[in-house]
Design an enzyme around this catalytic site. Sequence first.
Site, PDB file in Angstrom:
ATOM      1  N   ASP A 105       0.822  -1.202   0.000  1.00 16.69           N
ATOM      2  CA  ASP A 105       0.000   0.000   0.000  1.00 16.69           C
ATOM      3  C   ASP A 105       0.864   1.264   0.000  1.00 16.69           C
ATOM      4  O   ASP A 105       1.869   1.331   0.705  1.00 16.69           O
ATOM      5  CB  ASP A 105      -0.890  -0.013   1.249  1.00 16.69           C
ATOM      6  CG  ASP A 105      -1.885   1.123   1.266  1.00 16.69           C
ATOM      7  OD1 ASP A 105      -2.806   1.100   0.442  1.00 16.69           O
ATOM      8  OD2 ASP A 105      -1.729   2.051   2.091  1.00 16.69           O
ATOM      9  N   GLU A 141      13.131 -15.927  -0.864  1.00 18.26           N
ATOM     10  CA  GLU A 141      13.240 -17.170  -0.087  1.00 18.26           C
ATOM     11  C   GLU A 141      11.982 -18.023  -0.242  1.00 18.26           C
ATOM     12  O   GLU A 141      12.012 -19.229  -0.014  1.00 18.26           O
ATOM     13  CB  GLU A 141      13.411 -16.851   1.404  1.00 18.26           C
ATOM     14  CG  GLU A 141      14.733 -16.251   1.779  1.00 18.26           C
ATOM     15  CD  GLU A 141      14.725 -15.826   3.253  1.00 18.26           C
ATOM     16  OE1 GLU A 141      14.115 -16.528   4.091  1.00 18.26           O
ATOM     17  OE2 GLU A 141      15.308 -14.765   3.545  1.00 18.26           O
TER      18      GLU A 141
HETATM   19  O1  TEU Z   1      -4.420   4.327  -1.277  1.00 18.15           O
HETATM   20  C1  TEU Z   1      -3.334   5.214  -1.390  1.00 18.15           C
HETATM   21  C2  TEU Z   1      -3.761   6.558  -1.726  1.00 18.15           C
HETATM   22  O2  TEU Z   1      -4.910   6.923  -1.533  1.00 18.15           O
HETATM   23  C3  TEU Z   1      -2.758   7.455  -2.235  1.00 18.15           C
HETATM   24  O3  TEU Z   1      -1.716   6.753  -2.798  1.00 18.15           O
HETATM   25  C4  TEU Z   1      -3.357   8.383  -3.215  1.00 18.15           C
HETATM   26  O4  TEU Z   1      -4.119   7.642  -4.122  1.00 18.15           O
HETATM   27  C5  TEU Z   1      -2.327   9.129  -3.988  1.00 18.15           C
HETATM   28  O5  TEU Z   1      -1.608   9.869  -3.104  1.00 18.15           O
HETATM   29  C6  TEU Z   1      -2.984  10.010  -5.018  1.00 18.15           C
HETATM   30  O6  TEU Z   1      -2.047  10.793  -5.624  1.00 18.15           O
HETATM   31  C7  TEU Z   1      -4.222   3.296  -0.405  1.00 18.15           C
HETATM   32  C8  TEU Z   1      -5.440   2.425  -0.326  1.00 18.15           C
HETATM   33  O7  TEU Z   1      -5.682   1.835  -1.586  1.00 18.15           O
HETATM   34  C9  TEU Z   1      -6.586   3.223   0.181  1.00 18.15           C
HETATM   35  O8  TEU Z   1      -7.770   2.477   0.232  1.00 18.15           O
HETATM   36  C10 TEU Z   1      -6.222   3.728   1.564  1.00 18.15           C
HETATM   37  O9  TEU Z   1      -7.231   4.585   2.023  1.00 18.15           O
HETATM   38  C11 TEU Z   1      -4.895   4.471   1.568  1.00 18.15           C
HETATM   39  O10 TEU Z   1      -3.886   3.750   0.895  1.00 18.15           O
HETATM   40  C12 TEU Z   1      -4.397   4.667   2.968  1.00 18.15           C
HETATM   41  O11 TEU Z   1      -3.944   3.450   3.482  1.00 18.15           O
END
Ligand code: TEU
Length: 527
Positions: A207, A249
């Site tokens: 993420d 691994e």
């Molecule tokens: O999303 C990441 C996110 O929202 C950012 O990368 C954003 O899209 C970017 O900065 C836009 O330019 C992830 C998950 O997919 C989302 O559901 C979560 O809410 C978020 O991370 C926080 O963990």
Amino acid sequence: MGQPTEWWRSAVIYQVYVRSFADGDADGTGDLAGVRARLPYLAELGVDALWFTPWYLSPLKDGGYDVADYRAIDPAFGTLAEAEKLIAEARELGIRTLVDIVPNHVSDQHPWFRAALAAGPGSPERELFHFRRGRGADGELPPNDWPSQFVGSTEPVWTRLPDGDWYLHLFTPEQPDLNWGHPAVRQEHEDILRFWFERGVAGVRIDSAALLAKDPALPSLADRPDPHPFVDRDELHDIYRSWRAVADEYDGVFVGEVWLPDTERFARYLRPDELHTAFNFSFLSCPWDAERLRTSIDTTLAEHAPVGAPATWVLCNHDVTRTVTRYGRTDTGFDFATKAFGTPTDVALGTRRARAAALLSLALPGTVYVYQGEELGLPEADIPRDRIEDPMHFRSGGSDPGRDGCRVPLPWAAEAPHAGFGGEPWLPQPDGWAGYAADLQAADPGSMLTLYREAIRLRPEFGEGPLTWLPAPDGVLAFARAEGVLCVVNLADTPAELPAHSALLLASGPLDSAGRLPKDVAVWLRA
Ligand code: TEU
């Protein structure tokens, strides 16, 4: 014969948003029992792997992207023993499992953050996060001017505690950012990776993968720091190299959530000793326009080639407007910044295009992601304002509709209560939702589900070879793959003649009476 191709170079990976997939215990929240019961459906769909959005212990302040314990399943979803069974049962059906790791932040209920709050300013416990004194005479101003990473959010990324310290959270206050300069943070995440690889997972989605590393000076953006203090910092590559050594691994694979406009910077994450793959957000955001799509495809393939990584093709996920709705609008691209309530759409048109887009993406070389409900052609749902849960909505001051509209519990059975999801769903299903039910579509040769099943079954016909564009009129995308199988998509206003072919393998809609390809229809042909 060469080496057999690594599975992740040409897979179809299905994204499961557990909370909304299937509810095994009828409490209104999807769960692992629900997924286990639906594994035969996923096997019949023909997918190679499942990516589970976070299923760990969580207060669910951001749909599980606020993790309180990486080694426990949230009781709303099930138990660790059930997760292990699910991973094994899926594997018996030939389906691999990917879990989702959220290294940028944890929940404010994570033991580390609770300990940091209790230990007070200046404590070693606080060094695992980014605690700072504020600016201004009494420290009453936040330490810097960084913007929220929820696009459209007007809320600060710093929260002040009664003891005077502020802590950094690029997302919600319930998601404090970890300090990746601290060795314990790195050690802990390598242990978490091992924990899940030991349980048989085949891969990990990372993420917000380009955000974890921070300039320890936390400089304000107004001072124009270079490099950027928290996006795409060079230290990340060292982190991912050590993760790669762990994955190797276990033969595990990574897919990074890397939103970066600069293709050269993006490709750096995909070097042979770093991440195997990353999501292709350029394709996801691309409007339904032949030239733009062709450019996106060419740029994608060109940026991946030098590092030897396969491309990924993604049309939607749990963060973005569902494809059917987006393609039925005047502006068919996706942009967080332009999301608004009440944007008109023509769902019939969007569905027609989404069917063509499915055949387009499944014909391209690389890995394809399918987000749950995409195979049912679900539209984005309008969620009544008093039922919205997504923090993105609240943090925009209520102007952004948020992401709940693509997270509505799935319809499984047209005649069952709640369209067969289980109990009263945690997010309301709109009127007509049962009309999209999987059981209806399974019996309908013209349904989106049937199209996806057939396309995934036929996809191996394209082989592993590269893509070659064929001459075609303006607005028509036509390409061949080395195995002599063609994909043609017509986005022009006039019907297009099909290239010479020996067989029509699959079509997203009927040809016209003269055997031509109508607007917004795609076909797969054997040359
Ligand atoms: O999303 C990441 C996110 O929202 C950012 O990368 C954003 O899209 C970017 O900065 C836009 O330019 C992830 C998950 O997919 C989302 O559901 C979560 O809410 C978020 O991370 C926080 O963990």
